[in-house]
Scaffold this motif. Structure first.
Motif, PDB file in Angstrom:
ATOM      1  N   ARG A  47     -22.290 -71.679  13.407  1.00  0.00           N
ATOM      2  CA  ARG A  47     -23.835 -71.463  13.538  1.00  0.00           C
ATOM      3  C   ARG A  47     -23.447 -70.991  15.143  1.00  0.00           C
ATOM      4  NH1 ARG A  47     -27.984 -74.810  11.356  1.00  0.00           N
ATOM      5  NH2 ARG A  47     -27.285 -75.984   9.728  1.00  0.00           N
TER       6      ARG A  47
ATOM      7  N   CYS B 154     -24.230 -65.049  16.278  1.00  0.00           N
ATOM      8  CA  CYS B 154     -24.557 -64.098  14.721  1.00  0.00           C
ATOM      9  C   CYS B 154     -24.512 -63.070  14.959  1.00  0.00           C
ATOM     10  CB  CYS B 154     -26.129 -65.021  14.005  1.00  0.00           C
ATOM     11  SG  CYS B 154     -27.229 -64.200  15.157  1.00  0.00           S
ATOM     12  N   PRO B 155     -24.732 -62.173  14.144  1.00  0.00           N
ATOM     13  CA  PRO B 155     -24.469 -60.373  14.271  1.00  0.00           C
ATOM     14  C   PRO B 155     -25.805 -60.388  15.359  1.00  0.00           C
ATOM     15  CG  PRO B 155     -24.154 -61.153  11.691  1.00  0.00           C
ATOM     16  CD  PRO B 155     -24.435 -62.061  12.619  1.00  0.00           C
ATOM     17  N   ASN B 156     -26.982 -61.080  15.092  1.00  0.00           N
ATOM     18  CA  ASN B 156     -27.805 -60.636  16.071  1.00  0.00           C
ATOM     19  C   ASN B 156     -27.629 -60.412  17.911  1.00  0.00           C
ATOM     20  OD1 ASN B 156     -29.362 -59.303  14.037  1.00  0.00           O
ATOM     21  ND2 ASN B 156     -31.400 -60.327  13.885  1.00  0.00           N
TER      22      ASN B 156
ATOM     23  N   THR C  40     -19.288 -69.140   1.698  1.00  0.00           N
ATOM     24  CA  THR C  40     -18.888 -68.818   1.969  1.00  0.00           C
ATOM     25  C   THR C  40     -19.769 -68.255   3.117  1.00  0.00           C
ATOM     26  OG1 THR C  40     -20.132 -66.904   0.226  1.00  0.00           O
ATOM     27  CG2 THR C  40     -17.315 -68.087   0.746  1.00  0.00           C
TER      28      THR C  40
ATOM     29  N   ARG D  33     -27.215 -69.954  -4.641  1.00  0.00           N
ATOM     30  CA  ARG D  33     -26.072 -70.641  -4.209  1.00  0.00           C
ATOM     31  C   ARG D  33     -26.049 -70.673  -3.068  1.00  0.00           C
ATOM     32  NH1 ARG D  33     -22.065 -70.250  -7.961  1.00  0.00           N
ATOM     33  NH2 ARG D  33     -20.818 -70.994  -6.005  1.00  0.00           N
TER      34      ARG D  33
ATOM     35  N   CYS E  32     -28.920 -69.193  19.160  1.00  0.00           N
ATOM     36  CA  CYS E  32     -29.868 -69.728  18.180  1.00  0.00           C
ATOM     37  C   CYS E  32     -30.120 -70.448  16.604  1.00  0.00           C
ATOM     38  CB  CYS E  32     -30.536 -67.979  17.350  1.00  0.00           C
ATOM     39  SG  CYS E  32     -29.990 -67.013  16.079  1.00  0.00           S
ATOM     40  N   GLY E  33     -28.655 -70.961  17.024  1.00  0.00           N
ATOM     41  CA  GLY E  33     -28.665 -71.705  16.095  1.00  0.00           C
ATOM     42  C   GLY E  33     -28.446 -71.883  14.599  1.00  0.00           C
ATOM     43  N   VAL E  34     -28.743 -70.709  14.592  1.00  0.00           N
ATOM     44  CA  VAL E  34     -28.814 -70.203  12.893  1.00  0.00           C
ATOM     45  C   VAL E  34     -27.180 -69.692  12.283  1.00  0.00           C
ATOM     46  CG1 VAL E  34     -28.278 -67.534  13.253  1.00  0.00           C
ATOM     47  CG2 VAL E  34     -29.985 -68.330  11.385  1.00  0.00           C
ATOM     48  N   ARG E  35     -27.530 -69.763  10.694  1.00  0.00           N
ATOM     49  CA  ARG E  35     -25.881 -70.539   9.891  1.00  0.00           C
ATOM     50  C   ARG E  35     -26.450 -69.066   8.794  1.00  0.00           C
ATOM     51  NH1 ARG E  35     -23.413 -73.037   5.301  1.00  0.00           N
ATOM     52  NH2 ARG E  35     -21.529 -73.824   5.958  1.00  0.00           N
ATOM     53  N   LEU E  36     -26.010 -68.135   8.831  1.00  0.00           N
ATOM     54  CA  LEU E  36     -26.141 -66.934   8.326  1.00  0.00           C
ATOM     55  C   LEU E  36     -25.287 -67.670   6.991  1.00  0.00           C
ATOM     56  CD1 LEU E  36     -25.732 -63.701   9.606  1.00  0.00           C
ATOM     57  CD2 LEU E  36     -27.574 -65.044   9.116  1.00  0.00           C
ATOM     58  N   GLY E  37     -26.090 -68.092   6.031  1.00  0.00           N
ATOM     59  CA  GLY E  37     -25.872 -69.006   4.600  1.00  0.00           C
ATOM     60  C   GLY E  37     -25.460 -68.297   3.559  1.00  0.00           C
ATOM     61  N   MET E  38     -24.210 -68.183   2.906  1.00  0.00           N
ATOM     62  CA  MET E  38     -23.771 -68.509   1.687  1.00  0.00           C
ATOM     63  C   MET E  38     -23.462 -69.886   1.550  1.00  0.00           C
ATOM     64  SD  MET E  38     -24.023 -65.237   2.851  1.00  0.00           S
ATOM     65  CE  MET E  38     -22.798 -64.992   2.994  1.00  0.00           C
ATOM     66  N   ALA E  39     -23.440 -70.426   0.254  1.00  0.00           N
ATOM     67  CA  ALA E  39     -23.485 -71.671   0.623  1.00  0.00           C
ATOM     68  C   ALA E  39     -21.575 -72.122   0.863  1.00  0.00           C
ATOM     69  CB  ALA E  39     -23.088 -72.278  -1.032  1.00  0.00           C
TER      70      ALA E  39
ATOM     71  N   ASP F  24     -19.199 -74.788  13.172  1.00  0.00           N
ATOM     72  CA  ASP F  24     -19.316 -74.339  11.306  1.00  0.00           C
ATOM     73  C   ASP F  24     -20.578 -73.422  11.291  1.00  0.00           C
ATOM     74  OD1 ASP F  24     -19.566 -75.542   8.647  1.00  0.00           O
ATOM     75  OD2 ASP F  24     -21.802 -76.094   8.809  1.00  0.00           O
TER      76      ASP F  24
ATOM     77  N   TYR G  59     -21.188 -66.552   7.116  1.00  0.00           N
ATOM     78  CA  TYR G  59     -20.843 -65.599   8.155  1.00  0.00           C
ATOM     79  C   TYR G  59     -21.213 -65.974   9.609  1.00  0.00           C
ATOM     80  CZ  TYR G  59     -20.429 -60.835   9.659  1.00  0.00           C
ATOM     81  OH  TYR G  59     -19.917 -60.283   9.989  1.00  0.00           O
TER      82      TYR G  59
ATOM     83  N   GLU H 257     -28.267 -73.116   3.432  1.00  0.00           N
ATOM     84  CA  GLU H 257     -28.846 -73.192   4.205  1.00  0.00           C
ATOM     85  C   GLU H 257     -28.789 -72.010   5.135  1.00  0.00           C
ATOM     86  OE1 GLU H 257     -28.224 -75.912   6.608  1.00  0.00           O
ATOM     87  OE2 GLU H 257     -25.745 -75.974   6.674  1.00  0.00           O
ATOM     88  N   SER H 258     -29.889 -71.854   5.697  1.00  0.00           N
ATOM     89  CA  SER H 258     -29.641 -71.359   6.718  1.00  0.00           C
ATOM     90  C   SER H 258     -29.339 -71.499   8.291  1.00  0.00           C
ATOM     91  CB  SER H 258     -30.076 -69.760   6.026  1.00  0.00           C
ATOM     92  OG  SER H 258     -31.091 -68.880   7.866  1.00  0.00           O
TER      93      SER H 258
END
Lengths: 314, 314
Positions: B209, B250-252, B222, A309, B213-220, B207, B224, A312-313
């Motif tokens: 991100r 991101c949380p970090n 949902t 599910r 750092c550009g990370v998108r913690l991804g659940m498809a 979106d 975060y 992407e990250s």
């Protein structure tokens, strides 16, 4: 700061909010505040267990459930005024550690009325942030925002006064969350109140490095990591609060793990979509045995149902 | 799920915990639960605003402050038994969104006594986790753990019954934390209760991100991210809850920013030790103006006093 006694965080058995003490010596004898003069009872490298608000700092502000607390130092013993900059060292550094470790601090207020004074225990507070400011004196001070932990027991007297226990049905009528020697209890607080014995052990073992990505969120002396339970705590999972059931993770991988975005095979292989950019295996310290049964529980209930599910990250 | 009405999260003015309703129509009319039959009132892509516990699901478990709630679907309309697997789609997916977005859900219980029944509003709950399980029927069900938000007002009647407001001095005697249209209020909750208007806006703009750092913690469906206020909210900072004062992190990087491990120059240059591995500049969307005064406040009170104190990150 005391270096000999281990710190005791959280409530002292038998001492409820509202408990009164005639003087500092009584407060010391009860184990609430194990300093007879200093306002902060802390141990180097371990955090601050207790503070006493005695009105001695001109920049303190006490709003009850919220306290803006000035750190230690730079104050004239004669006038109580700020005569020099404060440093983020010693007991002040330990107050920061309470933030990064999620440690509660006991708060006691000096109460002055009718020419005499006594001390009243106010309960447990979280230290939620710190910052630098210019105090009334023009010197730099370190400030801490304390917020009272909501889910604390009322005293027995208060319960009697209220007449009916049912009245408090919607409040968390629970013994205090245990710290240190006391057993861990369920709490309604999310990601804030933690058992310090197990979670500090796992963070120490990995020196605050994430077992997935290796990041160490670094403040030089107060690094930050989170302890993640593999088989979740609380109903209906009832995972145990043991080192065998806990990982040292950065907040990002903690979120992903709890949401089931990745799982861990019994041999430590990381299971997840390529987009997460996971390394091949979890880093596991030689002294850290993670029980396969807990990993299997997480895969079955949290990871596998979600597999595929994650889009992407990065 | 309703697609026409915007969701309303949080307390409904005038409706306190304990409020009773004769039937579902009254509950609907008051705006507490805007579905006349379905147990979950949610909007696709926006989260769930309300649930009604009617005892219809065999795997539900109601412990008062903690509720283990079974998702929607797979149930026989005749017998109420689970006859098929549940999917993590539709209203169930929206319950997950409440977790990732920190949205509260209103809970109302159906109360049956003496042959008749009515509905009683229980207050706001957080949805703190979800997982898959095999229900009593042998079919897969989706489960959600709900925990009552502690800092809610007692009803007026409860206060009168208690006789003295002072009794509650140690509880958070505060109007409900505002969501949606209601004004934001200070709360003793850390990193959990958020204003949804501004924080959702900034997360949507990027979106989810991280601007660092550009990370998108991804659940498809949902993802975060966290909204970080530049000039902190609450006393004594009193930063405004405006888009000009908020970042999508991101949380970090949220932890590092709040702890003063890095700062941001007026032109978006990231200021911090090389060990943090920061990119040169903050990513800023063309429609997002971050007010320099707030960045300066953060640098002055959070970043600069700490500068040089970060040893390493990776």
């Amino acid at each position: 700061m005391s270096k000999s006694q281990p710190p005791v965080f959280g409530a002292i058995p038998g001492i409820s909010p509202g408990h009164e003490f005639a003087n500092r010596l009584e407060l010391w004898g009860a184990g609430v505040h194990r300093q007879t003069q200093a306002g902060i009872s802390a141990r180097q490298g371990a955090g601050a267990e207790s503070i006493v608000l005695s009105g001695g700092y001109e920049d303190d502000a006490d709003y009850g459930d919220v306290i803006l607390y000035t750190g230690r130092g730079g104050r004239s013993a004669e006038t109580g005024q700020q005569v020099a900059d404060q440093e983020l060292t010693g007991a002040n550094r330990e107050l920061v550690r309470n933030i990064t470790e999620g440690l509660p601090v006991r708060v006691t207020r000096k109460v002055t009325a009718g020419g005499s004074s006594f001390y009243r225990y106010a309960g447990l507070y979280r230290i939620v942030s710190h910052w630098a400011a210019t105090g009334k004196s023009g010197h730099r001070i370190w400030c801490f925002r304390l917020e009272r932990i909501a889910d604390q027991p009322l005293t027995e007297e208060m319960a009697r006064a209220a007449g009916q226990r049912e009245l408090f049905g919607q409040l968390a009528w629970e013994p205090e969350v245990g710290y240190g020697a006391a057993p861990r209890r369920e709490t309604t607080t999310l990601r804030i109140v933690r058992d310090t014995t197990v979670t500090r052990a796992v963070k120490k073992l990995y020196d605050y490095r994430c077992q997935v990505c290796g990041v160490r969120l670094g403040m030089a002396e107060t690094p930050y990591a989170e302890a993640a339970h593999v088989q979740a705590l609380g109903a209906p999972h009832h995972g145990p609060d043991l080192l065998e059931n806990v990982l040292c993770l950065c907040p990002n991988h903690h979120v992903l793990f709890d949401m089931g975005a990745f799982g861990i095979a019994d041999d430590g292989l990381l299971l997840g979509p390529p987009a997460l950019g996971l390394p091949e295996k979890l880093s596991v310290h030689g002294k850290h045995r993670i029980a396969p049964a807990f990993l299997a529980y997480h895969r079955q209930h949290f990871y596998e149902p979600n597999a595929g599910r994650v889009e992407e990250s990065r």
